[in-house]
Write an enzyme that holds these catalytic residues in place. Structure first.
Site, PDB file in Angstrom:
ATOM      1  CE  LYS A 133      -3.906   1.805   2.774  1.00  0.00           C
ATOM      2  NZ  LYS A 133      -4.691   1.533   4.018  1.00  0.00           N
ATOM      3  CB  SER A 208      -7.903   3.131   3.230  1.00  0.00           C
ATOM      4  OG  SER A 208      -7.090   2.601   4.262  1.00  0.00           O
ATOM      5  CB  SER A 232      -8.223   0.175   6.018  1.00  0.00           C
ATOM      6  OG  SER A 232      -8.961   1.365   6.164  1.00  0.00           O
TER       7      SER A 232
END
Length: 558
Positions: A133, A208, A232
């Protein structure tokens, strides 16, 4: 890698900065050799079959590790294949911020040379491609956390979790998308746009860590690094039909990440893995903890993997795994695919000699959101708002929803913050008392109020965020290969009754979505559930999931 030069500091508009980041991403894809196909099927709702038309299917992680260790496959061959597949995933779902071909191939070459010379691997992840990420810092790379104004910030060194994974042999080859503010359970930002679900492009990939979810869903990755403060990791994993684990905060490293409100610990975030197998989840966590990260990040708890934790189920010899089943949270009733899947799994568990099933009645989950929301933005969102407004980029709708439209979001005084902590701790104590009274090992429950939501509608977090408030470890897992519309689940038995009265305003919103779109609107979406344990019982939770999957006849891989 040269840092970005088109930034707010150079006087560029937010649009110019976004265009430059997209040009950079596209340039890294253009380095692939052979190049990606010039055209891919258009207007495809389910994109998951497209890579298989171009590439052979990738191996599962356990088989991949074996092939790399034996020399059957070189690390360079493997990373080239995964970069190509990640490039395809980007073209299909918009999930990549950049490929890392030079760095990845250089590292893979080093690993191949080491294996040839020493006849052994460098560590348990030797040659394994690992996706990351974007806001997890990587040396020499842009670190913008999804904020236009932060483009041009560069990591001076790898985040600690990446250092550990690299030392274990991991090869970092792709960085993935995240939403503006990081506080969405979808992935939509002004730098890269919206990341969609590979199984149904009208649906969200989650957030996310949504870029990670889409990458794994298309097997552009089989092991990735995400973060979680409200769902997330688990929402993207569930939406894309893979495994996603949020450990107890304080076990895995957090240093080297970029986000607003850095240092705030009123609600604790954590790093964690997404993987295509339970094996991958366990290997990731064990690898990190075997490196004793608390010796370099002293805020972590010094708990080696498996130490001091009774992972046996017995409080008496021969006792079964005791699973509490929470069918809904008393605030929002999940859509029929979720209630049907939960009933299907419970039916199988009841027939097992390994598992005892009891009902778990939710307790004041509406109160939990009031407590949680007050502690997410203790400065009233001032730092996040300033970071967004600095570049002139517009608020994305879901950023506006969580940051500007919530009455619970307000700036705290010292006294009101202390009170918020007292309310949080009192709720945690009350929930712990429920565990003590009900004597369950784990809780089986939904991951969300439905399968992957329609784009822009992901507004109910509490099936995941509940456990962030409580600091509990939790893992999302696929219900076999079940998908909406495949006929495996008996959804008709779980449809809303004709005279259904919503439980709350949030439930009315969720109910209206189902009435508007129905099963056809969510066609192809993977069906997933969640297993939750008590804090610091991470090992027990993962062992329990293995037992549950076996008892229910569900695969440990996807």
């Amino acid at each position: 890698m040269a840092p970005a030069t088109i930034t707010t500091a150079s006087g560029a508009t937010w649009q110019a900065i976004a265009q430059d980041r997209q040009r950079h991403r596209d340039a890294t894809l253009a380095e692939l050799d052979p190049p990606l196909p010039t055209s891919l099927p258009a207007d495809v709702l389910d994109t998951t079959s497209v890579p298989a038309q171009i590439l052979t299917a990738n191996s599962d992680l356990e088989a991949l590790i074996s092939a790399l260790a034996s020399g059957k496959w070189s690390a360079q061959t493997v990373v080239r294949a995964f970069m190509r597949r990640a490039g395809l995933a980007q073209r299909l779902t918009n999930c990549v911020t950049e490929l890392l071909p030079a760095a990845a191939l250089s590292r893979a070459k080093e690993l191949d040379a080491y294996l040839a010379t020493h006849k052994r691997v460098v560590g348990p992840l030797h040659g394994v491609p690992v996706s990351v990420k974007e806001h997890v810092g990587m040396q020499g790379c842009d670190l913008n956390a999804g904020l236009v104004a932060w483009v041009g910030r560069v990591s001076e060194e790898d985040a600690l979790i990446l250092k550990i994974l690299r030392d274990a042999g991991a090869v970092f080859y792709v960085r993935s998308t995240e939403p503006q503010s990081l506080m969405h359970i979808e992935t939509s930002g002004n730098l890269y746009g919206t990341t969609v679900n590979p199984y149904n492009t009208t649906l969200s990939c989650g957030g996310s860590s949504g870029g990670e979810g889409a990458l794994l869903g298309l097997r552009g990755s089989i092991l990735g690094v995400g973060t979680d403060i409200g769902g997330s990791i688990r929402a993207p994993a569930a939406n894309n039909g893979v495994f996603g684990f949020k450990p107890t905060p304080g076990r895995l490293p957090m240093s080297g990440l970029s986000a607003t409100m850095a240092g705030a610990d009123h609600i604790s975030a954590t790093t964690g893995p997404l993987a295509t197998s339970l094996f991958g989840i366990e290997l990731f966590v064990k690898t990190v903890l075997d490196a004793r990260p608390w010796e370099r990040e002293p805020t972590l708890v010094g708990m080696p993997w498996g130490s001091g934790v009774d992972i046996d189920y017995g409080r008496g010899e021969g006792r079964k795994l005791r699973v509490g089943v929470m069918r809904h949270d008393g605030v929002v009733r999940p859509h029929p695919p979720i209630t049907a899947a939960l009933a299907h799994v419970v039916e199988r568990l009841r027939a097992s000699e390994e598992v005892e099933v009891v009902e778990w009645e939710s307790w004041k989950h509406d109160l939990a959101w009031e407590i949680l929301a007050k502690l997410y933005f203790c400065d009233g969102g001032a730092e996040t708002k300033a970071a967004i407004e600095e570049s002139g980029e517009p608020y994305r709708p879901l950023t506006k929803w969580i940051l500007l439209d919530h009455p619970q979001i307000r700036e705290h005084s010292i006294a009101s913050l202390w009170k918020g902590h007292q309310e949080r701790d009192a709720y945690r104590a009350a929930y712990a008392a429920l565990w003590n009274e009900r004597q369950v090992d784990v809780i089986l429950c939904p991951v969300g109020p439905g399968v992957a939501p329609k784009l822009g509608t992901g507004k109910y977090w509490m099936y995941t965020a509940q456990w962030n408030l409580l600091n509990y470890p939790a893992i999302a897992f696929p219900v076999g290969g079940a998908k909406v519309g495949d006929g495996e689940m008996k959804m008709a038995e779980h449809e809303y009754p004709a005279d259904y009265t919503p439980l709350s305003e949030q439930d009315r919103f969720n109910y209206d979505l189902w009435k508007e779109h129905g099963a056809e609107g969510y066609k192809g979406a993977p069906v997933s559930l969640q297993l939750v344990g008590r804090n610091y019982e991470d090992e027990k939770l993962l062992k329990a999931l293995g037992t549950l999957l076996d008892a229910a006849g569900l695969a440990r891989t996807c």
